[in-house]
Design an enzyme around this catalytic site. Structure first.
Site, PDB file in Angstrom:
ATOM      1  N   ARG A  58      22.408  -6.735  11.484  1.00 36.10           N
ATOM      2  CA  ARG A  58      21.547  -6.950  10.045  1.00 36.10           C
ATOM      3  C   ARG A  58      21.855  -5.546   9.360  1.00 36.10           C
ATOM      4  O   ARG A  58      22.084  -5.708   7.968  1.00 36.10           O
ATOM      5  CB  ARG A  58      20.242  -6.865  10.327  1.00 36.10           C
ATOM      6  CG  ARG A  58      19.160  -7.176   9.009  1.00 36.10           C
ATOM      7  CD  ARG A  58      17.898  -7.810   9.605  1.00 36.10           C
ATOM      8  NE  ARG A  58      16.907  -7.786   8.154  1.00 36.10           N
ATOM      9  CZ  ARG A  58      16.215  -6.934   8.086  1.00 36.10           C
ATOM     10  NH1 ARG A  58      15.558  -6.197   8.899  1.00 36.10           N
ATOM     11  NH2 ARG A  58      15.082  -7.024   7.122  1.00 36.10           N
ATOM     12  N   HIS A  62      23.055  -5.575   5.622  1.00 35.75           N
ATOM     13  CA  HIS A  62      22.422  -4.942   4.220  1.00 35.75           C
ATOM     14  C   HIS A  62      23.133  -3.515   4.046  1.00 35.75           C
ATOM     15  O   HIS A  62      22.992  -3.080   2.699  1.00 35.75           O
ATOM     16  CB  HIS A  62      21.144  -4.265   4.947  1.00 35.75           C
ATOM     17  CG  HIS A  62      19.976  -5.455   4.955  1.00 35.75           C
ATOM     18  ND1 HIS A  62      18.740  -5.339   4.910  1.00 35.75           N
ATOM     19  CD2 HIS A  62      20.406  -6.842   5.428  1.00 35.75           C
ATOM     20  CE1 HIS A  62      18.178  -6.454   4.989  1.00 35.75           C
ATOM     21  NE2 HIS A  62      19.065  -7.362   5.332  1.00 35.75           N
ATOM     22  N   ASP A  63      23.992  -2.775   4.555  1.00 36.91           N
ATOM     23  CA  ASP A  63      24.802  -1.661   3.959  1.00 36.91           C
ATOM     24  C   ASP A  63      25.730  -2.067   3.092  1.00 36.91           C
ATOM     25  O   ASP A  63      25.868  -1.788   1.967  1.00 36.91           O
ATOM     26  CB  ASP A  63      25.263  -0.992   5.024  1.00 36.91           C
ATOM     27  CG  ASP A  63      26.209   0.373   4.653  1.00 36.91           C
ATOM     28  OD1 ASP A  63      25.547   0.990   3.659  1.00 36.91           O
ATOM     29  OD2 ASP A  63      27.251   0.319   5.163  1.00 36.91           O
ATOM     30  N   GLY A  68      28.714  -1.329  -1.013  1.00 42.65           N
ATOM     31  CA  GLY A  68      29.815  -1.638  -0.333  1.00 42.65           C
ATOM     32  C   GLY A  68      29.630  -0.832   1.196  1.00 42.65           C
ATOM     33  O   GLY A  68      28.432  -0.427   1.382  1.00 42.65           O
ATOM     34  N   ASN A  90      14.288  -3.112   3.740  1.00 47.26           N
ATOM     35  CA  ASN A  90      15.079  -2.500   4.992  1.00 47.26           C
ATOM     36  C   ASN A  90      13.888  -1.705   5.775  1.00 47.26           C
ATOM     37  O   ASN A  90      14.332  -1.168   6.805  1.00 47.26           O
ATOM     38  CB  ASN A  90      15.886  -1.464   4.443  1.00 47.26           C
ATOM     39  CG  ASN A  90      17.365  -2.048   4.002  1.00 47.26           C
ATOM     40  OD1 ASN A  90      17.473  -3.214   4.176  1.00 47.26           O
ATOM     41  ND2 ASN A  90      17.862  -1.365   2.817  1.00 47.26           N
ATOM     42  N   HIS A 187      21.896 -15.455  11.441  1.00 45.35           N
ATOM     43  CA  HIS A 187      20.574 -15.597  11.847  1.00 45.35           C
ATOM     44  C   HIS A 187      20.418 -16.163  13.211  1.00 45.35           C
ATOM     45  O   HIS A 187      19.388 -16.652  13.609  1.00 45.35           O
ATOM     46  CB  HIS A 187      20.117 -16.461  10.690  1.00 45.35           C
ATOM     47  CG  HIS A 187      19.783 -15.907   9.460  1.00 45.35           C
ATOM     48  ND1 HIS A 187      19.337 -16.795   8.272  1.00 45.35           N
ATOM     49  CD2 HIS A 187      19.992 -14.724   9.149  1.00 45.35           C
ATOM     50  CE1 HIS A 187      19.465 -15.798   7.499  1.00 45.35           C
ATOM     51  NE2 HIS A 187      19.640 -14.452   7.689  1.00 45.35           N
TER      52      HIS A 187
END
Length: 316
Positions: A58, A62-63, A68, A90, A187
């Site tokens: 995850r 998210h990064d 990018g 986050n 997920h």
């Protein structure tokens, strides 16, 4: 809404980066096996905490979806300048220490050579492999970014997104509908807090209390875990029935009306994505093939990393 020119620019940036990254990038600069050093750190952490793989996967997602894959999600806030890790989506990210430990181990043998962004990409791959999923060669050569803003985390696709919003979010990053469905398979690992799916089980609409696309017994169980006035801080549910095993159960449950997020259910509202869900539910092999392809594609997005951080929490 991004302009066509912006989407084209991102897509062109992706195409150029894929050719620039190289699985043997550190072959001369760091003859020590960077992959195995990072894998050892992820393995050690996972032995102590089974939630680590989901957290790392995850974290990488998210990064990559903000600036990018430049490890901007790892940077600490400075005073009133809040970094990505302190943005609302986050707050629940964890296991940053795993990346710090891996970075320390890499620095011990190859100081100032390997980026935190590459370490995070490798750790995400190892997280999948350690959970029984596929492994792959990670192209390397990313640079670390110097900018991290909590306000930009609003760009992350939300669990309440419909298919149009999801398609737009992914296409702006050069990712297709197949990438959307394959990466949603992440997920299969992890846990979701009640707030992420509360909209489906309480006051779904003016006329309905519960999302009618939810399996009734599954909805009742979720309402038991997450009552309307929930006061249990970390209450929630596993993302699928085998939340520490990387498999295709996510897709099977989705077809049964047993997915958690509106964004999961949204995959069944478009003929292309619905067909892919069915395909991946029927074949673990097809899911893994598509997931690896999409992970390499996503983790190859970068928009201007500039340095090799010595400490993943701080710019140089």
């Amino acid at each position: 809404m991004a302009t066509i020119a912006t989407v084209m620019l991102i897509t062109m940036s992706l195409a150029s980066l894929v050719s620039a990254l190289n699985v043997n990038y550190y072959e001369n600069a760091c003859p020590h096996n960077v992959d195995s050093i990072v894998a050892a750190a992820v393995h050690k952490a996972t032995m102590n905490d089974k939630t680590v793989p989901a957290a790392l996967l995850r974290m990488h997602f998210h990064d990559c979806f903000i600036r990018g894959c430049d490890a901007s999600v790892l940077l600490e806030s400075k005073g009133k300048k809040k970094a990505e890790k302190d943005g609302p989506p986050n707050i629940s990210l964890h296991a940053f220490y795993v990346i710090d430990n891996a970075k320390k181990a890499v620095e011990a043998v190859c100081p100032g050579v390997v980026s935190c962004a590459d370490i995070l990409a490798l750790a995400a791959r190892d997280a999948v492999a350690l959970s029984g999923g596929p492994t792959w060669d990670v192209p390397k050569g990313r640079k670390d970014g110097r900018i991290s803003k909590a306000t930009e985390t609003r760009q992350l696709p939300a669990p309440t997104f419909n298919i149009s919003q999801l398609q737009q979010s992914f296409s702006q990053r050069g990712l297709s509908l197949e990438d959307l469905v394959a990466l949603s398979g992440g997920h299969t690992l992890g846990f979701a807090h009640c707030s992420s799916f509360q909209n489906r089980i309480h006051k779904f609409s003016q006329k309905l209390e519960i999302d009618p696309s939810l399996n009734p017994s599954f909805a009742r169980s979720l309402r038991g875990i997450c009552p309307s006035h929930n006061k249990v801080k970390n209450a929630g549910s596993s993302l699928d029935s085998s939340s520490t095993l990387f498999d295709n159960a996510y897709y099977k449950l989705l077809l049964q009306g047993k997915s958690l997020f509106s964004s999961d259910q949204a995959l069944l509202t478009h003929p292309t994505t619905k067909a892919l869900v069915s395909n991946f539910a029927d074949s673990q092999e097809e899911f893994e093939r598509a997931f690896v392809k999409s992970m390499i594609k996503m983790s190859s997005i970068t928009n201007g990393g500039q340095e090799i951080r010595l400490n993943c929490k701080l710019v140089r």
